[in-house]
Design a protein around this motif. Sequence first.
Motif, PDB file in Angstrom:
ATOM      1  N   ARG A   1      -1.930  87.093  50.465  1.00  0.00           N
ATOM      2  CA  ARG A   1      -1.932  87.192  51.857  1.00  0.00           C
ATOM      3  C   ARG A   1      -1.641  88.286  52.229  1.00  0.00           C
ATOM      4  NH1 ARG A   1       1.891  83.406  55.911  1.00  0.00           N
ATOM      5  NH2 ARG A   1       0.768  84.171  57.772  1.00  0.00           N
TER       6      ARG A   1
ATOM      7  N   TYR B   1      13.344  69.962  52.682  1.00  0.00           N
ATOM      8  CA  TYR B   1      12.423  70.946  53.471  1.00  0.00           C
ATOM      9  C   TYR B   1      12.923  72.333  53.389  1.00  0.00           C
ATOM     10  CZ  TYR B   1      10.088  73.217  57.207  1.00  0.00           C
ATOM     11  OH  TYR B   1       9.148  74.174  57.898  1.00  0.00           O
TER      12      TYR B   1
ATOM     13  N   ASP C   1      -0.992  81.534  50.432  1.00  0.00           N
ATOM     14  CA  ASP C   1       0.306  81.795  50.914  1.00  0.00           C
ATOM     15  C   ASP C   1       1.087  80.362  50.625  1.00  0.00           C
ATOM     16  OD1 ASP C   1       3.204  82.212  50.980  1.00  0.00           O
ATOM     17  OD2 ASP C   1       2.774  82.948  53.219  1.00  0.00           O
ATOM     18  N   PRO C   2       1.580  79.930  49.539  1.00  0.00           N
ATOM     19  CA  PRO C   2       2.396  78.704  49.180  1.00  0.00           C
ATOM     20  C   PRO C   2       3.297  78.383  50.267  1.00  0.00           C
ATOM     21  CG  PRO C   2       2.706  80.229  47.507  1.00  0.00           C
ATOM     22  CD  PRO C   2       1.978  80.923  48.228  1.00  0.00           C
ATOM     23  N   ALA C   3       3.741  79.234  50.874  1.00  0.00           N
ATOM     24  CA  ALA C   3       4.972  79.151  51.930  1.00  0.00           C
ATOM     25  C   ALA C   3       4.395  78.417  53.202  1.00  0.00           C
ATOM     26  CB  ALA C   3       5.790  80.246  52.106  1.00  0.00           C
ATOM     27  N   GLU C   4       3.103  78.646  53.506  1.00  0.00           N
ATOM     28  CA  GLU C   4       2.572  78.066  54.640  1.00  0.00           C
ATOM     29  C   GLU C   4       1.987  76.717  54.452  1.00  0.00           C
ATOM     30  OE1 GLU C   4       2.629  79.239  57.491  1.00  0.00           O
ATOM     31  OE2 GLU C   4       3.050  81.277  57.087  1.00  0.00           O
ATOM     32  N   ILE C   5       1.938  76.216  53.264  1.00  0.00           N
ATOM     33  CA  ILE C   5       1.675  74.814  53.095  1.00  0.00           C
ATOM     34  C   ILE C   5       2.991  73.937  52.981  1.00  0.00           C
ATOM     35  CG2 ILE C   5       0.769  73.341  51.153  1.00  0.00           C
ATOM     36  CD1 ILE C   5      -0.950  75.619  50.143  1.00  0.00           C
ATOM     37  N   GLY C   6       2.844  72.837  54.088  1.00  0.00           N
ATOM     38  CA  GLY C   6       3.758  72.143  54.238  1.00  0.00           C
ATOM     39  C   GLY C   6       4.951  72.746  55.252  1.00  0.00           C
ATOM     40  N   LYS C   7       4.513  73.996  55.740  1.00  0.00           N
ATOM     41  CA  LYS C   7       5.639  74.615  56.967  1.00  0.00           C
ATOM     42  C   LYS C   7       5.437  74.191  58.205  1.00  0.00           C
ATOM     43  CE  LYS C   7       5.456  78.749  58.777  1.00  0.00           C
ATOM     44  NZ  LYS C   7       5.448  80.098  58.912  1.00  0.00           N
ATOM     45  N   ASN C   8       4.201  73.964  58.581  1.00  0.00           N
ATOM     46  CA  ASN C   8       3.817  73.226  60.046  1.00  0.00           C
ATOM     47  C   ASN C   8       3.360  71.773  59.955  1.00  0.00           C
ATOM     48  OD1 ASN C   8       4.852  75.655  61.130  1.00  0.00           O
ATOM     49  ND2 ASN C   8       2.780  76.667  61.076  1.00  0.00           N
TER      50      ASN C   8
ATOM     51  N   LYS D   1      10.135  79.130  48.723  1.00  0.00           N
ATOM     52  CA  LYS D   1       8.837  79.734  48.847  1.00  0.00           C
ATOM     53  C   LYS D   1       9.205  81.116  49.506  1.00  0.00           C
ATOM     54  CE  LYS D   1       5.895  75.838  49.035  1.00  0.00           C
ATOM     55  NZ  LYS D   1       5.063  74.716  50.043  1.00  0.00           N
ATOM     56  N   GLN D   2       9.903  81.296  50.410  1.00  0.00           N
ATOM     57  CA  GLN D   2      10.151  82.409  51.388  1.00  0.00           C
ATOM     58  C   GLN D   2      10.724  83.490  50.417  1.00  0.00           C
ATOM     59  OE1 GLN D   2       8.645  83.112  53.887  1.00  0.00           O
ATOM     60  NE2 GLN D   2       8.204  80.924  55.091  1.00  0.00           N
TER      61      GLN D   2
ATOM     62  N   TYR E   1       1.271  91.756  60.771  1.00  0.00           N
ATOM     63  CA  TYR E   1       2.191  90.848  60.236  1.00  0.00           C
ATOM     64  C   TYR E   1       1.746  89.184  60.485  1.00  0.00           C
ATOM     65  CZ  TYR E   1       6.057  88.892  57.388  1.00  0.00           C
ATOM     66  OH  TYR E   1       6.619  88.154  56.355  1.00  0.00           O
TER      67      TYR E   1
ATOM     68  N   GLU F   1      12.685  73.747  49.815  1.00  0.00           N
ATOM     69  CA  GLU F   1      11.369  74.134  49.557  1.00  0.00           C
ATOM     70  C   GLU F   1      10.981  75.484  50.254  1.00  0.00           C
ATOM     71  OE1 GLU F   1       8.408  70.913  50.392  1.00  0.00           O
ATOM     72  OE2 GLU F   1       6.787  72.393  50.336  1.00  0.00           O
ATOM     73  N   GLN F   2      11.578  75.734  51.535  1.00  0.00           N
ATOM     74  CA  GLN F   2      11.050  76.846  52.351  1.00  0.00           C
ATOM     75  C   GLN F   2      11.828  77.961  51.867  1.00  0.00           C
ATOM     76  OE1 GLN F   2       9.131  78.116  54.913  1.00  0.00           O
ATOM     77  NE2 GLN F   2       7.751  76.600  54.358  1.00  0.00           N
TER      78      GLN F   2
END
Lengths: 165, 542
Positions: free
Chosen positions: B150, A55, B303-310, A62-63, B87, A58-59
């Motif tokens: 985004r 996890y 935003d790819p970073a939002e997918i799977g984050k929460n 992406k970040q 933001y 991946e983050q």
Amino acid sequence: MKHTFSVLVENRAGVLSRISGLFARRAFNIESLAVGITEDPNFSRVTIVVEGTDYTVEQVEKQLNKLIDVIKVRTIHPEELISRELVLIKVNAGQNERGDIMNIAEIMSAKIVDISRTTMTLELADTSERVDLFTELLRPFAIREIARTGIVALQKGTDTISVKK
Amino acid sequence: MINGAQAMVKCLESEGVSVVFGYPGATICPFYDSLSASSIHHVLVRQEQNGGHSANGYARIAGKPGVCIATSGPGATNLITALATAYMDSIPLIAITGQVATDMLGRDVFQEADITGAAEPFTKHSYLVKDVDQLPRIFKEAFYIAATGRPGPVLIDVPVDIQKKELSQPFSYPKQVNIIGYKPSIKGHGLQIKKVAEAMKAAQRPLICVGGGAFAADGYKAVRTLAETYQIPVISTMMGIGALPSEHPLYFGMLGTHGVPHANQAVHDADLLLIIGARVGDRAVSSPNIFSKDSTIVHIDIDPAEIGKNVGTSIPLVGDAKTVISQLMEFDPHPGDISPWLRRLRELRDRYHPDYTARSDGFINPKDFLHRLSQRLPEDAIYVADVGQNQIWSANHIAIQKGRFLTSGGMGTMGYSIPAAIGAKLAAPEQMVIAACGDGSFQMQMMELATICQDQVNVKMILFRNNKLGMVKEIQKNAYGERYIATNLDGSPDFLTLVSAYGIPCRRVSDIAQAEEAIEAFLSAQGPYLLECIVDPEESSK
């Protein structure tokens, strides 16, 4: 688990602070970070080793990709990883110890880069594991100082992580 | 040759900027000097943070970046909360700050602050300009970065000597940008689209959860088309309110901690959840097991970073909502017979009866009041909710038809509503704009009454007064054994006297029997108006 990222970035002021700030605020742990210019002086390559779960990895990827200055992020799979790290070690070395230390240096293919009446300074560029081993072998001689660069890495074979022309 | 300050104004003009919100100071004086020669309208806010919020409200209604300006040091640091607010809610903003001269940078001189450093966690990108000839490129890039992908705030920090320096070549505004590390993907991946279409065809209990992302690039219209074409029920996050009209037969309210029970039940029971333009933050997903274990979760986000984050996602789909939905509809992803599912949700919704009962003497029921107000609002009214109990009352009881619901959803910034309403009104002068706040948040922004007067901005204000920081008091009541501390607002002034001192008409409502008449006076007032509603300090947000 450790993961190695190769990150291609714009070579400009403030980029490293953006990357390190991102790691700090998202609570990603940096094991090592090394940065230097690439074949094209407009770009730098940052090699980052991160300890974390899938996890996290991946983050991180992406970040990092969201930073405007970041051009490419690639996780290098352990099987295709060529990684090297440079270490300089200054050890206590009187006349009686020199022979043993030179022996270790020869076995490990390390270089002796400086010598004084009471110390020797050795240089080794190798994988992190070999650098660790080298350090352990020298420990009985009382290490005075160590400087490590953190790893730089490339992929094996013909693949490159570079800017498309 | 023109100087940097003149170039900055020309850049704004080239971007079609017609209004900016700011507060001057020494290091931004050259820019202001050249602004005086431009037709761009400058709104003098009374604190820089409010300039940022006004630009935020403007951006959300105008659909293009809002511009705010501050001087170096404290002016710039005052902007930070507004940058963070924008933001978190993905609002396109251009913040221009003055900076001390380049040869003084890093010496801690008067009004110096490392604002690009300080604002780094709250900006999509930032620039510290060190070469006057780079200004046109930087402005072009900044507007592009703020508005695309985004959206988000971009900061341009311009040292005072750069503003004064002449360009070495004639001014020319770039037509295109080429940022090698920034190429937002708009189109969805074909294979993923196909997977989503198949999941939709197989679904019996599909549900759309729409978030604030749908308002970027007019995606909400596509969401509505998708829902109506296939009769898919829709719920929203707080940021997604208004994507479908509140009274729409397919709309089932807001989910989350402060949402309505039928929306949360719908999330739990759905076998296919299509999350569109939502982060699905902690406030939206009140408990991690809200999703049924065997439901398919599709997450559509730019935003790819939002997918799977929460939220764990079964099918990730990166892209712009409007584009992705039109790609999806090419597959005609008709679900099976979902009428039992819709019937069930409607039964659940019918079972929900908001508490519109009367309160004891001297207090109005704020939920009932907002419900009544909704019945009378013009259909395109823009409603700006502040933060606190008033936000929750507003989110659940104001009906949005063709207008918009604006609030600080992610950051939860108190003092947002009035400055944001000012910005919204300037973006849509023909639409009615209402700001609603509590007496806590009002006192964080009441200096903006002066801005309203100076610029004659027709903003209607609702002030819920309970003499308490109601939301915090509620937390102290429920989680801290009723040990109340620092939630009493006894030092507050008589707000009607205060508002009258600005020459703004106002009145108080403390009895629901007076509500209709007060609402009539409020809505029919020619200019700005403030309605103070007296609320029981024991009133809950639910």
